[in-house]
Design a protein around this motif. Structure first.
Motif, short mmCIF file in Angstrom:
data_model
loop_
_atom_site.label_atom_id
_atom_site.label_comp_id
_atom_site.label_asym_id
_atom_site.label_seq_id
_atom_site.Cartn_x
_atom_site.Cartn_y
_atom_site.Cartn_z
N ARG A 94 7.90 11.27 -7.31
CA ARG A 94 8.22 12.37 -8.00
C ARG A 94 7.50 12.17 -9.45
NH1 ARG A 94 14.75 12.70 -7.07
NH2 ARG A 94 14.59 13.79 -5.13
N ARG A 95 7.76 10.96 -10.00
CA ARG A 95 7.05 10.55 -11.10
C ARG A 95 5.60 10.93 -11.14
NH1 ARG A 95 11.35 7.05 -11.92
NH2 ARG A 95 10.36 5.40 -10.75
N SER A 96 4.98 10.34 -9.93
CA SER A 96 3.40 10.14 -9.79
C SER A 96 3.05 11.53 -9.51
CB SER A 96 2.79 9.37 -8.56
OG SER A 96 3.49 9.85 -7.38
N ARG A 97 3.90 12.66 -8.87
CA ARG A 97 3.58 14.13 -9.01
C ARG A 97 3.65 14.71 -10.30
NH1 ARG A 97 2.19 16.04 -3.97
NH2 ARG A 97 3.18 18.04 -4.09
N ARG A 106 10.44 10.47 2.44
CA ARG A 106 11.57 9.97 3.27
C ARG A 106 11.26 9.64 4.47
NH1 ARG A 106 16.37 10.34 -0.04
NH2 ARG A 106 16.16 11.69 -1.73
N GLU A 107 10.59 10.28 5.23
CA GLU A 107 10.48 9.79 6.73
C GLU A 107 9.52 8.75 6.58
OE1 GLU A 107 8.97 13.75 8.38
OE2 GLU A 107 10.68 14.31 8.36
N VAL A 108 8.38 8.71 5.99
CA VAL A 108 7.62 7.57 5.92
C VAL A 108 8.34 6.09 5.60
CG1 VAL A 108 5.55 6.46 4.81
CG2 VAL A 108 5.58 8.82 5.45
N VAL A 109 9.01 6.19 4.49
CA VAL A 109 9.91 5.07 4.09
C VAL A 109 10.96 4.66 5.09
CG1 VAL A 109 11.37 4.04 2.40
CG2 VAL A 109 9.31 5.58 1.62
N ASP A 110 11.57 5.82 5.71
CA ASP A 110 12.52 5.29 6.91
C ASP A 110 12.06 4.69 7.85
OD1 ASP A 110 14.78 6.27 5.24
OD2 ASP A 110 14.57 8.29 6.21
N ASP A 162 0.72 -1.37 0.05
CA ASP A 162 0.13 -0.10 -0.04
C ASP A 162 1.06 1.44 0.19
OD1 ASP A 162 -2.20 -1.70 -0.02
OD2 ASP A 162 -2.57 -1.24 2.56
N LEU A 163 1.86 1.03 0.16
CA LEU A 163 2.92 2.37 0.22
C LEU A 163 2.93 3.46 -1.05
CD1 LEU A 163 5.13 3.43 2.08
CD2 LEU A 163 6.87 2.39 0.59
N PRO A 164 2.87 2.92 -2.15
CA PRO A 164 2.60 3.96 -3.19
C PRO A 164 1.53 4.99 -3.16
CG PRO A 164 3.41 1.74 -4.19
CD PRO A 164 3.16 1.70 -2.89
N GLY A 165 0.32 4.24 -2.58
CA GLY A 165 -0.89 5.13 -2.38
C GLY A 165 -0.64 6.04 -1.27
N ARG A 166 -0.11 5.64 -0.26
CA ARG A 166 0.32 6.51 1.11
C ARG A 166 1.17 7.50 0.56
NH1 ARG A 166 3.17 5.20 6.86
NH2 ARG A 166 2.57 6.98 7.55
N LEU A 167 2.48 7.21 -0.19
CA LEU A 167 3.12 8.47 -0.47
C LEU A 167 2.73 9.29 -1.45
CD1 LEU A 167 6.28 6.17 -1.12
CD2 LEU A 167 5.71 7.66 0.99
N SER A 168 1.70 8.84 -2.17
CA SER A 168 1.09 9.87 -3.02
C SER A 168 0.25 11.12 -2.32
CB SER A 168 -0.02 9.07 -4.13
OG SER A 168 -0.97 8.61 -3.30
N ALA A 169 -0.08 10.78 -0.99
CA ALA A 169 -0.65 11.72 -0.38
C ALA A 169 0.35 12.55 0.42
CB ALA A 169 -1.54 11.09 0.97
N GLU A 170 1.64 12.55 0.55
CA GLU A 170 2.52 13.06 0.99
C GLU A 170 3.04 14.42 -0.08
OE1 GLU A 170 3.44 12.77 3.96
OE2 GLU A 170 2.51 10.85 4.46
N ARG A 171 3.14 15.66 0.79
CA ARG A 171 3.30 16.69 0.06
C ARG A 171 4.66 17.22 -0.25
NH1 ARG A 171 -0.68 19.71 -0.66
NH2 ARG A 171 -2.61 19.91 0.65
N THR A 172 5.72 16.66 0.60
CA THR A 172 7.08 16.98 0.47
C THR A 172 7.91 15.69 0.21
OG1 THR A 172 7.71 16.97 2.61
CG2 THR A 172 6.62 19.03 1.70
#
Length: 137
Positions: free
Chosen positions: A131-134, A93-97, A78-88
């Motif tokens: 970055r690509r998804s943004r 990086r913090e979520v993945v770390d 589910d990580l790609p969907g979660r990361l798409s909601a992040e703004r910066t």
């Protein structure tokens, strides 16, 4: 209180007798759910189905019921969907770390449940995908 089962009588007969007597007394009249269809079976046992219905009815996420090995695997999926909601990028990086640290801890402390087969997430690859998804949206 229910009477004790008489000796030399099968439990099945005794339980059926108790149910028949309760039905005759009207103990089953006007119960909640009377006349409503039973929920469709999911292939789980009745207790699991009941727990899932209660958790969903309470508005909670059923993923919390997964064993840690499966929960982490689901979180990576589910990580790609979660990361798409992040703004910066820093938040990505913090979520993945954070996820990678929990995966490391799971490998160090894994003693029960299904085998742990989750790989660490490549932070740079996750950022590049973000970055690509943004850019595409």
């Amino acid at each position: 209180m229910t009477r004790r089962k008489p000796p030399k009588v099968s439990f099945r007969w005794w339980v059926d007798r108790q149910i028949d007597e309760a039905r005759d007394r009207g103990a089953f009249d006007d119960l909640p759910g009377t006349g409503k269809p039973l929920p469709k079976p999911t292939g789980n046992d009745a207790a699991t189905d009941w727990v899932l219905r209660q958790v969903r009815a309470g508005g909670h996420d059923t993923k919390a019921l997964l064993p840690p090995a499966l929960a982490l695997k689901r979180e990576v999926q589910d990580l790609p969907g979660r990361l798409s909601a992040e703004r910066t990028e820093q938040q990505v990086r913090e979520v993945v770390d954070d996820l990678n640290e929990r995966i490391r801890q799971a490998y160090l402390n894994h003693h029960t449940g299904p085998p742990l087969t989750v790989a660490l997430v490549d932070v740079e690859e996750a950022v590049a995908d973000w970055r690509r998804s943004r850019a595409a949206s």
